[in-house]
Write a protein that holds these residues in place. Structure first.
Motif, PDB file in Angstrom:
ATOM      1  N   MET A 270       0.817  -1.193   0.000  1.00 46.10           N
ATOM      2  CA  MET A 270       0.000   0.000   0.000  1.00 46.10           C
ATOM      3  C   MET A 270       0.866   1.265   0.000  1.00 46.10           C
ATOM      4  N   HIS A 271       1.988   1.226   0.716  1.00 44.03           N
ATOM      5  CA  HIS A 271       2.864   2.394   0.753  1.00 44.03           C
ATOM      6  C   HIS A 271       3.488   2.655  -0.608  1.00 44.03           C
ATOM      7  N   PHE A 272       3.768   1.571  -1.345  1.00 43.94           N
ATOM      8  CA  PHE A 272       4.336   1.736  -2.680  1.00 43.94           C
ATOM      9  C   PHE A 272       3.348   2.446  -3.605  1.00 43.94           C
ATOM     10  N   LEU A 273       2.054   2.122  -3.487  1.00 42.87           N
ATOM     11  CA  LEU A 273       1.052   2.771  -4.330  1.00 42.87           C
ATOM     12  C   LEU A 273       0.956   4.267  -4.019  1.00 42.87           C
ATOM     13  N   MET A 274       1.048   4.613  -2.753  1.00 39.29           N
ATOM     14  CA  MET A 274       1.013   6.030  -2.380  1.00 39.29           C
ATOM     15  C   MET A 274       2.257   6.757  -2.904  1.00 39.29           C
ATOM     16  N   PHE A 275       3.411   6.106  -2.829  1.00 37.61           N
ATOM     17  CA  PHE A 275       4.642   6.696  -3.362  1.00 37.61           C
ATOM     18  C   PHE A 275       4.532   6.870  -4.875  1.00 37.61           C
ATOM     19  N   ALA A 276       3.976   5.873  -5.555  1.00 39.44           N
ATOM     20  CA  ALA A 276       3.837   5.945  -7.010  1.00 39.44           C
ATOM     21  C   ALA A 276       2.860   7.053  -7.406  1.00 39.44           C
ATOM     22  N   LYS A 277       1.752   7.180  -6.682  1.00 42.10           N
ATOM     23  CA  LYS A 277       0.803   8.254  -6.975  1.00 42.10           C
ATOM     24  C   LYS A 277       1.447   9.626  -6.734  1.00 42.10           C
ATOM     25  N   GLY A 278       2.216   9.746  -5.680  1.00 42.91           N
ATOM     26  CA  GLY A 278       2.898  11.003  -5.404  1.00 42.91           C
ATOM     27  C   GLY A 278       3.918  11.350  -6.485  1.00 42.91           C
ATOM     28  N   SER A 279       4.620  10.335  -6.970  1.00 43.80           N
ATOM     29  CA  SER A 279       5.596  10.564  -8.040  1.00 43.80           C
ATOM     30  C   SER A 279       4.910  10.989  -9.328  1.00 43.80           C
ATOM     31  N   LEU A 280       3.792  10.348  -9.652  1.00 43.02           N
ATOM     32  CA  LEU A 280       3.057  10.736 -10.857  1.00 43.02           C
ATOM     33  C   LEU A 280       2.438  12.124 -10.711  1.00 43.02           C
ATOM     34  N   ALA A 281       1.975  12.461  -9.516  1.00 43.91           N
ATOM     35  CA  ALA A 281       1.443  13.806  -9.297  1.00 43.91           C
ATOM     36  C   ALA A 281       2.536  14.851  -9.491  1.00 43.91           C
ATOM     37  N   ALA A 282       3.742  14.549  -9.030  1.00 43.08           N
ATOM     38  CA  ALA A 282       4.867  15.463  -9.232  1.00 43.08           C
ATOM     39  C   ALA A 282       5.205  15.583 -10.721  1.00 43.08           C
ATOM     40  N   PHE A 283       5.122  14.479 -11.455  1.00 43.53           N
ATOM     41  CA  PHE A 283       5.372  14.524 -12.896  1.00 43.53           C
ATOM     42  C   PHE A 283       4.342  15.397 -13.599  1.00 43.53           C
ATOM     43  N   TRP A 284       3.057  15.225 -13.262  1.00 47.50           N
ATOM     44  CA  TRP A 284       2.014  16.025 -13.906  1.00 47.50           C
ATOM     45  C   TRP A 284       2.173  17.508 -13.555  1.00 47.50           C
TER      46      TRP A 284
END
Length: 85
Positions: A1-15
């Motif tokens: 679950m923590h990996f999914l939150m990290f991945a969403k945060g990384s994609l939000a930073a990319f956008w």
């Protein structure tokens, strides 16, 4: 679950970076490359949204989930299956 939150945060930073690149263009080499990558990623996520539309159909706040799939793609769909357990 923590990996999914990290991945969403990384994609939000990319956008956020892609949006800032449209408003304040980066250097000559980065501007075009970042726009192309963002366009391809947006098309891939739109395809995922169309492919997995039936999984989203019964959810409340359908447009919110569609926006999340458009921004985060399969990562959001994966978080839906983990939350549904």
């Amino acid at each position: 679950m923590h990996f999914l939150m990290f991945a969403k945060g990384s994609l939000a930073a990319f956008w956020l970076l892609a949006l800032l690149n449209l408003l304040y263009p980066m250097g000559e080499g980065w501007y075009l490359a970042l726009n192309v990558i963002a366009g391809v990623l947006l098309l891939a996520h739109a395809g995922e949204m169309l492919l997995f539309n039936t999984r989203l159909a019964g959810r409340p706040q359908l447009w919110w989930h569609r926006l999340q799939v458009l921004l985060f793609g399969f990562i959001h769909l994966r978080s839906l299956t983990i939350a549904g357990r």
